[in-house]
Design a protein around this motif. Structure first.
Motif, PDB file in Angstrom:
ATOM      1  N   VAL A 221      13.271   4.519  17.921  1.00 14.77           N
ATOM      2  CA  VAL A 221      12.601   5.191  15.974  1.00 14.77           C
ATOM      3  C   VAL A 221      11.866   3.603  15.824  1.00 14.77           C
ATOM      4  N   GLY A 222      10.188   4.082  15.863  1.00 18.99           N
ATOM      5  CA  GLY A 222       9.473   2.623  15.876  1.00 18.99           C
ATOM      6  C   GLY A 222       8.908   3.167  14.577  1.00 18.99           C
ATOM      7  N   ALA A 223       9.260   2.394  13.324  1.00 22.03           N
ATOM      8  CA  ALA A 223       9.136   2.561  11.734  1.00 22.03           C
ATOM      9  C   ALA A 223       7.483   1.357  11.290  1.00 22.03           C
ATOM     10  N   ASP A 224       6.658   3.118  11.520  1.00 18.98           N
ATOM     11  CA  ASP A 224       4.714   2.007  11.513  1.00 18.98           C
ATOM     12  C   ASP A 224       4.315   2.113  10.206  1.00 18.98           C
ATOM     13  N   VAL A 225       3.913   1.433   9.796  1.00 16.08           N
ATOM     14  CA  VAL A 225       3.162   1.574   8.876  1.00 16.08           C
ATOM     15  C   VAL A 225       1.904   2.871   8.587  1.00 16.08           C
ATOM     16  N   VAL A 226       1.578   4.098   7.621  1.00 20.25           N
ATOM     17  CA  VAL A 226       0.532   4.700   7.512  1.00 20.25           C
ATOM     18  C   VAL A 226      -0.689   4.032   7.691  1.00 20.25           C
ATOM     19  N   GLY A 227      -1.429   4.284   8.710  1.00 19.78           N
ATOM     20  CA  GLY A 227      -2.882   3.606   8.559  1.00 19.78           C
ATOM     21  C   GLY A 227      -2.939   2.565   9.986  1.00 19.78           C
ATOM     22  N   SER A 228      -1.687   1.960  10.431  1.00 22.62           N
ATOM     23  CA  SER A 228      -1.254   1.952  12.318  1.00 22.62           C
ATOM     24  C   SER A 228      -2.377   2.491  12.915  1.00 22.62           C
TER      25      SER A 228
ATOM     26  N   GLY B 163      11.560  -3.744   4.973  1.00 17.78           N
ATOM     27  CA  GLY B 163      12.094  -2.480   4.121  1.00 17.78           C
ATOM     28  C   GLY B 163      11.063  -1.469   4.629  1.00 17.78           C
ATOM     29  N   ALA B 164      10.483  -1.324   5.681  1.00 20.91           N
ATOM     30  CA  ALA B 164      10.343  -0.502   6.600  1.00 20.91           C
ATOM     31  C   ALA B 164      11.122   0.078   6.753  1.00 20.91           C
ATOM     32  N   ALA B 165      11.426  -0.741   8.157  1.00 19.31           N
ATOM     33  CA  ALA B 165      12.759  -0.231   9.212  1.00 19.31           C
ATOM     34  C   ALA B 165      13.942   0.119   8.101  1.00 19.31           C
ATOM     35  N   VAL B 166      14.067  -0.406   7.323  1.00 18.08           N
ATOM     36  CA  VAL B 166      16.091  -0.072   6.401  1.00 18.08           C
ATOM     37  C   VAL B 166      15.445   1.248   5.947  1.00 18.08           C
ATOM     38  N   PHE B 167      14.268   1.344   5.247  1.00 19.84           N
ATOM     39  CA  PHE B 167      13.809   2.919   4.768  1.00 19.84           C
ATOM     40  C   PHE B 167      13.364   3.813   6.072  1.00 19.84           C
ATOM     41  N   SER B 168      13.061   3.493   7.192  1.00 18.68           N
ATOM     42  CA  SER B 168      13.256   4.947   7.868  1.00 18.68           C
ATOM     43  C   SER B 168      14.711   4.785   8.001  1.00 18.68           C
ATOM     44  N   ALA B 169      15.618   3.622   8.733  1.00 24.97           N
ATOM     45  CA  ALA B 169      17.011   3.970   8.300  1.00 24.97           C
ATOM     46  C   ALA B 169      17.127   4.611   8.125  1.00 24.97           C
ATOM     47  N   LEU B 170      17.431   4.585   7.178  1.00 28.06           N
ATOM     48  CA  LEU B 170      18.129   5.571   6.113  1.00 28.06           C
ATOM     49  C   LEU B 170      17.746   7.233   6.020  1.00 28.06           C
ATOM     50  N   ALA B 171      16.158   6.743   6.410  1.00 33.59           N
ATOM     51  CA  ALA B 171      16.223   8.681   6.646  1.00 33.59           C
ATOM     52  C   ALA B 171      17.024   9.563   7.145  1.00 33.59           C
ATOM     53  N   TYR B 172      16.947   8.607   8.398  1.00 33.56           N
ATOM     54  CA  TYR B 172      17.764   8.633   9.600  1.00 33.56           C
ATOM     55  C   TYR B 172      19.147   8.961   9.536  1.00 33.56           C
ATOM     56  N   ALA B 173      19.273   8.018   8.901  1.00 32.44           N
ATOM     57  CA  ALA B 173      20.845   8.613   8.252  1.00 32.44           C
ATOM     58  C   ALA B 173      21.531   9.048   7.076  1.00 32.44           C
ATOM     59  N   ASN B 174      19.951  10.045   6.065  1.00 33.48           N
ATOM     60  CA  ASN B 174      20.892  11.037   5.589  1.00 33.48           C
ATOM     61  C   ASN B 174      20.483  12.359   6.922  1.00 33.48           C
ATOM     62  N   ALA B 175      19.470  12.295   8.259  1.00 30.42           N
ATOM     63  CA  ALA B 175      19.217  13.911   8.567  1.00 30.42           C
ATOM     64  C   ALA B 175      20.688  13.779   9.621  1.00 30.42           C
TER      65      ALA B 175
ATOM     66  N   ALA C  93      14.406   8.592   0.447  1.00 28.24           N
ATOM     67  CA  ALA C  93      14.634   8.269   2.074  1.00 28.24           C
ATOM     68  C   ALA C  93      15.466   9.888   2.417  1.00 28.24           C
ATOM     69  N   ARG C  94      16.140  10.661   1.100  1.00 22.10           N
ATOM     70  CA  ARG C  94      16.152  11.956   2.007  1.00 22.10           C
ATOM     71  C   ARG C  94      15.292  12.530   2.051  1.00 22.10           C
ATOM     72  N   SER C  95      14.057  12.510   1.002  1.00 23.76           N
ATOM     73  CA  SER C  95      13.083  13.383   1.177  1.00 23.76           C
ATOM     74  C   SER C  95      11.481  12.480   1.615  1.00 23.76           C
ATOM     75  N   PRO C  96      10.893  11.876   2.536  1.00 23.54           N
ATOM     76  CA  PRO C  96      10.158  10.679   2.433  1.00 23.54           C
ATOM     77  C   PRO C  96       8.594  11.327   3.052  1.00 23.54           C
ATOM     78  N   ARG C  97       7.598  10.525   2.408  1.00 24.19           N
ATOM     79  CA  ARG C  97       6.897  11.203   2.456  1.00 24.19           C
ATOM     80  C   ARG C  97       6.024  11.707   4.149  1.00 24.19           C
ATOM     81  N   ASN C  98       6.432  11.024   4.903  1.00 25.19           N
ATOM     82  CA  ASN C  98       6.352  11.878   6.529  1.00 25.19           C
ATOM     83  C   ASN C  98       7.537  11.762   7.082  1.00 25.19           C
ATOM     84  N   ASP C  99       7.451  12.675   7.551  1.00 23.84           N
ATOM     85  CA  ASP C  99       8.817  13.080   9.019  1.00 23.84           C
ATOM     86  C   ASP C  99       8.632  12.280   9.949  1.00 23.84           C
ATOM     87  N   PHE C 100       9.784  12.399  10.748  1.00 22.36           N
ATOM     88  CA  PHE C 100       9.226  11.502  12.479  1.00 22.36           C
ATOM     89  C   PHE C 100       8.912  12.453  13.648  1.00 22.36           C
TER      90      PHE C 100
END
Length: 349
Positions: free
Chosen positions: A201-208, A268-280, A331-338
């Motif tokens: 999983v690539g965690a990228d910032v919105v705007g990149s 922070g970005a990578a861990v937030f993404s990891a938590l969202a992935y863990a939830n799913a 993290a259960r409902s992130p602003r953007n999906d994978f």
């Protein structure tokens, strides 16, 4: 352990399991703390790799000059490695660079040029133009070119991935923040060979624009880019997760307050993404790479005034991300999906 020099301390960074930042569904997130490197970041590995290769090829001769564009961590790595090896180091950066980084490289005698006029895509292209100018003024100087140098991902394929496998022989997903593409591409190249079922999983910032999304500005440092770098091997990335500034900064701050981990914004970005992935994916084991230490950003990420001036703290509070329960709910409902890379790109929030 006695080392012959500071360069022998690069690598062998710890892997730490998160406790309070947990989705409570049997999944677990472990963080590879690259801030434990002597220069404080994952870029120590890439810088040493690129310099060593240049020495072997004759591009960099004894007493030579290194010139590079950097927003922070690679500059710190080049500064201390250059000092240890006796090279002159010239860095090109911009006003977004953390003051702590400038102080760090100055301690090693590094020369710094600050580009203060952005173009329509920010500072990255003007910085590279300044590098080209300095290379003309310093014939024979070595430009690492971190965005395209194969030594950047190469060291992660040859070294970091095997470190990780020694510590954790099997896991389900790898999450990396995306900047130059070096560590995600190198790690994925080896891990996909050794663990064929792993999800990268690539965690990228919105705007990149790294993965081809429309470019716009962002506040997090250490990830995001205005174009697709040569070292980002997209065929090795299964999912992209665009992270907003409030999500990334909030996670960074709560990692300090809830886990005792002082890490940077890209972590922070990578861990937030990891938590969202863990939830799913209940019951899964996820490794998130922490590119650097939060000591780089004490006057920014952890400063309420700095975040308020940029509208980030207001976003954190409005989305309820300023508490542990609120962050986990986010993290259960992130602003953007994978996003799968072969899908039509959606509109990002």
């Amino acid at each position: 352990m006695i080392c012959d020099n500071i360069l022998d301390t690069v690598g062998r960074t710890p892997l730490v399991r998160l406790g309070r930042l947990s989705m409570g569904n049997g999944s677990e997130v472990l963080v590879k703390l690259e801030g434990a490197n002597p220069g404080g970041s994952v870029k120590d590995r890439a810088a040493l790799s690129m310099i060593t290769a240049a020495e072997r090829s004759g591009q960099l001769k004894p007493g030579g000059t290194i010139i590079e564009s950097t927003s922070g961590n690679l500059g710190k790595a080049l500064a201390f490695i250059g000092a240890a090896k006796g090279y002159r180091v010239i860095l090109v950066t911009d006003p977004k660079a953390a003051g702590s980084m400038l102080d760090f490289v100055a301690a090693f005698g590094t020369e710094v040029h600050v580009v203060r006029t952005p173009d329509e895509l920010g500072y990255q292209r003007p910085r590279l133009a300044k590098v080209a100018e300095l290379l003309e003024q310093n014939p024979g100087a070595f430009w690492p070119d971190q965005y395209n140098n194969p030594g950047n991902p190469g060291i992660h394929a040859e070294q970091t991935a095997y470190e990780l496998l020694d510590e954790l022989p099997a896991f389900d997903a790898l999450v990396c923040a995306v900047g130059t593409g070096g560590h995600i591409s190198g790690l994925a190249a080896t891990l996909k060979h050794k663990l064929p079922d792993i999800t990268v999983v690539g965690a990228d910032v919105v705007g990149s624009a790294a993965f081809g999304f429309p470019y716009k500005g962002w506040e997090m440092r250490g990830l995001g880019i205005a174009w697709t770098p040569g070292n980002l091997h997209q065929h090795l990335v299964d999912l992209v997760h665009p992270i907003t500034d409030p999500e990334g900064f909030a996670t960074t701050r709560l990692l300090a307050r809830q886990e005792g981990l002082l890490v940077g914004e890209s972590t922070g970005a990578a861990v937030f993404s990891a938590l969202a992935y863990a939830n799913a994916h209940p019951g899964s084991t996820i490794v998130a790479v922490s590119p650097d230490s939060g000591a780089n950003y004490l006057g920014e990420s952890f400063d309420d005034i700095w975040l308020t001036e940029r509208g980030v703290l207001q976003g954190i509070e409005a989305q309820g991300l300023d508490s542990l329960d609120g962050l986990l709910a986010g993290a259960r409902s992130p602003r953007n999906d994978f996003i799968q890379l072969d899908r039509v790109q959606p509109q990002l929030v």
